[in-house]
Design an enzyme around this catalytic site. Sequence first.
Site: not given
Ligand code: APR
Length: 231
Positions: A108, A175
């Site tokens: 991204h 994620t």
């Molecule tokens: N260790 C492991 N996992 C974690 C931790 C941690 N300390 N803290 C949070 N998480 C997990 C949560 O359980 C969740 O599943 O990380 C994930 C975060 O999810 P999102 O906030 O949705 O982030 P992400 O999946 O990276 O978003 C994907 O969406 O907004 C767009 O482009 C943006 O790249 C991003 C994409």
Amino acid sequence: MNSKKVYIVSGAGLSAESGIKTFRDSDGLWENYSIEEVCSTAGWAKDRQKVTNFYDDRRADLESKEPNYAHIRLAELKAKYPNNITILTQNVDNMLEKAGCDEVVHLHGTLTDLRCERCKFVFPIGYKKQKGAVCPKCDSTLIRHNVVMFGEPAPAYAHLRKLYNEAEMIVVIGTSGNVIDTAYMAQLVDNSVLNNLHVDVNHDQYFSVKLYLPATEAIDEIYRLVEEFLD
Ligand code: APR
């Protein structure tokens, strides 16, 4: 030479313990901003300055952040198996690079770079604000953040096609799978490891190993599982 291919796909949860906000967690970025206003082409067309300020703030915030133990161990794992491991991240931070990780694929985009809207040249900006930036290649002042917005193509997704064709082990760290389909990836291989904090049965059911722990506490087990698969 061992030709097995392992893909490690990460999201905001990998950087959470470095103090970088995730997106959809309760105290995440989307608590203060809507995706629409600062991460979509519609929001960009509506208010360029608001979007630019959003990325300037996130970029400035990055300067004080340090890689956590999970970033460091991933860098070590990649260095040990440079030809077997591909590191794909949805994160736009530079924590893996700060941890010494080579060849990180940012699906991204990257916060510490800017992109010329005229010639598409991408150039480093570090942690500085965008104001006054000029394209080093064509001298245009029509410059934007180098982060992919909803509603526009993500050129790095070409790496996902390679993953679908060659991955034999998938490791997913931090994620929600809301944007790239990590649940689909897990169905392509016999060896799939998930590390998240929150359980999401619909997503998680396809993974052979599930670690519901902070990434810094799960990473040594992840390292061991990848070594076991590759050795
Ligand atoms: N260790 C492991 N996992 C974690 C931790 C941690 N300390 N803290 C949070 N998480 C997990 C949560 O359980 C969740 O599943 O990380 C994930 C975060 O999810 P999102 O906030 O949705 O982030 P992400 O999946 O990276 O978003 C994907 O969406 O907004 C767009 O482009 C943006 O790249 C991003 C994409």
